[in-house]
Design a protein around this motif. Structure first.
Motif, PDB file in Angstrom:
ATOM      1  N   GLU A 158     -19.232  88.406  11.114  1.00 36.71           N
ATOM      2  CA  GLU A 158     -19.243  86.944  10.978  1.00 36.71           C
ATOM      3  C   GLU A 158     -18.481  86.501   9.738  1.00 36.71           C
ATOM      4  OE1 GLU A 158     -22.395  83.778  12.392  1.00 36.71           O
ATOM      5  OE2 GLU A 158     -23.153  84.945  10.706  1.00 36.71           O
TER       6      GLU A 158
ATOM      7  N   ILE B  70     -20.560  89.297  18.211  1.00 35.40           N
ATOM      8  CA  ILE B  70     -21.440  89.096  17.062  1.00 35.40           C
ATOM      9  C   ILE B  70     -22.848  88.751  17.535  1.00 35.40           C
ATOM     10  CG2 ILE B  70     -21.929  87.564  15.108  1.00 35.40           C
ATOM     11  CD1 ILE B  70     -18.855  87.378  14.703  1.00 35.40           C
TER      12      ILE B  70
ATOM     13  N   GLU C  92     -16.962  86.130  18.935  1.00 34.71           N
ATOM     14  CA  GLU C  92     -18.222  85.413  18.720  1.00 34.71           C
ATOM     15  C   GLU C  92     -19.339  85.988  19.596  1.00 34.71           C
ATOM     16  OE1 GLU C  92     -14.955  82.558  17.584  1.00 34.71           O
ATOM     17  OE2 GLU C  92     -15.334  83.915  19.265  1.00 34.71           O
TER      18      GLU C  92
ATOM     19  N   GLU D 204     -15.238  84.053   9.739  1.00 33.29           N
ATOM     20  CA  GLU D 204     -15.197  82.811   8.957  1.00 33.29           C
ATOM     21  C   GLU D 204     -13.974  82.768   8.043  1.00 33.29           C
ATOM     22  OE1 GLU D 204     -18.918  82.879   6.978  1.00 33.29           O
ATOM     23  OE2 GLU D 204     -20.064  82.095   8.690  1.00 33.29           O
TER      24      GLU D 204
ATOM     25  N   ASP E  23     -23.432  90.491  10.484  1.00 32.24           N
ATOM     26  CA  ASP E  23     -23.114  89.686   9.296  1.00 32.24           C
ATOM     27  C   ASP E  23     -21.693  89.975   8.809  1.00 32.24           C
ATOM     28  OD1 ASP E  23     -25.543  88.424   9.250  1.00 32.24           O
ATOM     29  OD2 ASP E  23     -26.440  89.767   7.767  1.00 32.24           O
TER      30      ASP E  23
END
Length: 263
Positions: free
Chosen positions: A137, A186, A183, A141, A134
């Protein structure tokens, strides 16, 4: 490089070295397949097979299509495809996330043995509080790709702390190219955070679980838990060796693996 077609038509790539009993080497985390370069010369009596993990190279056509829930299953299926393509039952030797993949693949593949160095399994209490995926991420973002990958390196590779991370990164062979894998890392971490080790692993093959006293404490605990979950297992702890044991002390690790396989 050699390529193999999976059952779904995906092209899988691997390197092969030597002749003898097949030995599939599964790298972990963000390590490239070159992680095994120091190890391979110590297994000259084996046919070493070093796959490029799906999503970390050329063998996954579109990693963006793969969800976190599918990551571990995808990689275990990849290993099973390799197992089916060799002569005889291979030995699986995995490090970290590669060790977890080896364990999962061995639940439904004919293998001679499983060797797992500090599998990426989180103890229950640690797993309940894990939020690395999290946090990475959110950074991604917000456009902080490098910082997202740094969080992984800090928590997974240096959980004990490091004085100068940037200096360490400057000497790390895969930096900064590995930033492009954010990515996938993650998704991989989320898969680890969701993985629950069963009380008993459905693996008939004998297992050797390895750990080092200088690695993260939670992985040493997990190594013991994995050892207890295997029906037929031996646990070895190396004094003064870190989480990078196979590459850090290849002669020591390979000697232990060889003795186990001979026994």
């Amino acid at each position: 490089m050699q390529t193999t077609q999976s059952a779904t038509g995906t092209e899988l790539a691997d390197e092969r070295h030597g002749d003898g009993r097949p030995l599939i080497l599964l790298h972990g985390g963000m390590a490239p397949r070159e992680y095994w370069d120091p190890v391979v010369p110590h297994f000259d009596d084996f046919a070493a097979i070093i796959p490029q993990r799906p999503g970390f190279g050329t063998c996954l056509d579109d990693p963006e299509e793969t969800s976190a829930d599918e990551v571990l299953d995808r990689e275990a299926d990849y290993v099973r495809t390799l197992v089916d393509g060799v002569d005889g039952d291979p030995i699986l030797l995995g490090h970290s996330y590669g060790a977890l993949t080896a364990i999962e693949a061995a639940t439904d593949a004919a293998v001679e043995a499983v060797v797992a160095y500090e599998p990426a399994v989180l103890p229950e209490r640690f797993r309940e509080e894990a939020d690395l995926a999290d946090r990475m991420e959110r950074l991604l973002e917000d456009g902080h790709r490098r910082e997202a990958v740094k969080r992984y390196i800090e928590q997974v590779l240096h959980p004990e702390g490091i004085d100068d991370l940037d200096a360490w990164l400057a000497e790390w062979p895969v930096w900064p190219d590995c930033v492009a894998l954010a990515e996938e890392v993650i998704r991989m971490n989320r898969a680890v955070e969701r993985y629950r080790l069963p009380d008993r692993l459905d693996v008939d093959a004998p297992a050797l679980v390895l750990t080092g006293t200088d690695g993260p404490d939670f992985l040493r605990k997990s190594a013991r838990a994995v050892h207890r979950a295997f029906p037929h297992s031996r646990l070895v702890e190396f004094d003064g060796i870190s989480h990078s044991g196979p590459a850090e002390a290849p002669e020591l690790i390979s000697a232990e693996v060889d003795a186990f396989l001979r026994a």
